[in-house]
Scaffold this motif. Sequence first.
Motif, mmCIF file in Angstrom:
data_model
loop_
_atom_site.group_PDB
_atom_site.id
_atom_site.type_symbol
_atom_site.label_atom_id
_atom_site.label_comp_id
_atom_site.label_asym_id
_atom_site.label_seq_id
_atom_site.Cartn_x
_atom_site.Cartn_y
_atom_site.Cartn_z
ATOM 1 N N ALA A 33 -13.908 -35.264 25.867
ATOM 2 C CA ALA A 33 -13.588 -34.099 25.043
ATOM 3 C C ALA A 33 -12.104 -33.753 25.140
ATOM 4 O O ALA A 33 -11.545 -33.114 24.242
ATOM 5 N N HIS A 34 -11.477 -34.193 26.213
ATOM 6 C CA HIS A 34 -10.037 -33.997 26.378
ATOM 7 C C HIS A 34 -9.269 -34.632 25.223
ATOM 8 O O HIS A 34 -8.220 -34.122 24.805
ATOM 9 N N ALA A 35 -9.777 -35.739 24.678
ATOM 10 C CA ALA A 35 -9.109 -36.415 23.562
ATOM 11 C C ALA A 35 -9.038 -35.512 22.331
ATOM 12 O O ALA A 35 -8.080 -35.587 21.551
ATOM 13 N N LEU A 36 -10.040 -34.665 22.152
ATOM 14 C CA LEU A 36 -10.028 -33.730 21.024
ATOM 15 C C LEU A 36 -8.923 -32.690 21.199
ATOM 16 O O LEU A 36 -8.282 -32.280 20.223
ATOM 17 N N ARG A 37 -8.689 -32.277 22.434
ATOM 18 C CA ARG A 37 -7.616 -31.316 22.698
ATOM 19 C C ARG A 37 -6.256 -31.978 22.445
ATOM 20 O O ARG A 37 -5.340 -31.339 21.925
#
Length: 209
Positions: free
Chosen positions: A197-201
């Motif tokens: 989900a860090h990739a979305l940030r």
Amino acid sequence: MSDITPERIEQFFTRSNGDYVFARWGRPVAPVVFGVEEETLVIVKSAIEACVAIAGHRIEEMDPELGTNLMVFFLSDWAELLDVPHMGDLIPELESRVATLQERNAHQYRAFRFDDAGAIKACFSFVRMGGAMDEVPAEVIALSQAVQAMLLWSDKEFTQDSPLAQTVEGTVVRPDVANVLRAAYDPLLPDAARDAAHALRLYARVIAG
């Protein structure tokens, strides 16, 4: 603005075992370069400074804990590592690592060290010259090594393509890579992440940039 996607950003940090592993420097970078002439030394340090500037990070002369924390070594044969004093302290199982690099006919190798929070605290970057590498301009080698030392990119990344691009002005960090590097050092993001989900940030910051 890049046409990069969240999935592509996730790929940048997804390792060959399927784990998402992101890490950036949690301290200023204090570089040192071994095995080159003064002229090339300037080129390598300029490349590191350029990548640190893209990230909006900091570069310093000394790290209070380690002295220097980004070490770049240029050599002509991997066996030379066996003769460097204390190299075994930096690279665990040094002899087997050297054997593997020789077997693969590798031209580069990087080893990272991390702090308790998972942030990068040291990087040891090795470049074996000779053969086709002798035809590659020093600026290209230096900039490629610098950008790959700034983040813990996937072990699959940049194996078939370069993080660089050629423009009329010369060699630059590829726009999509530069945008991810810049976003990765946003102060509101963590120094390390294991959740994809860090990739979305990261993506949100890339498209906002």
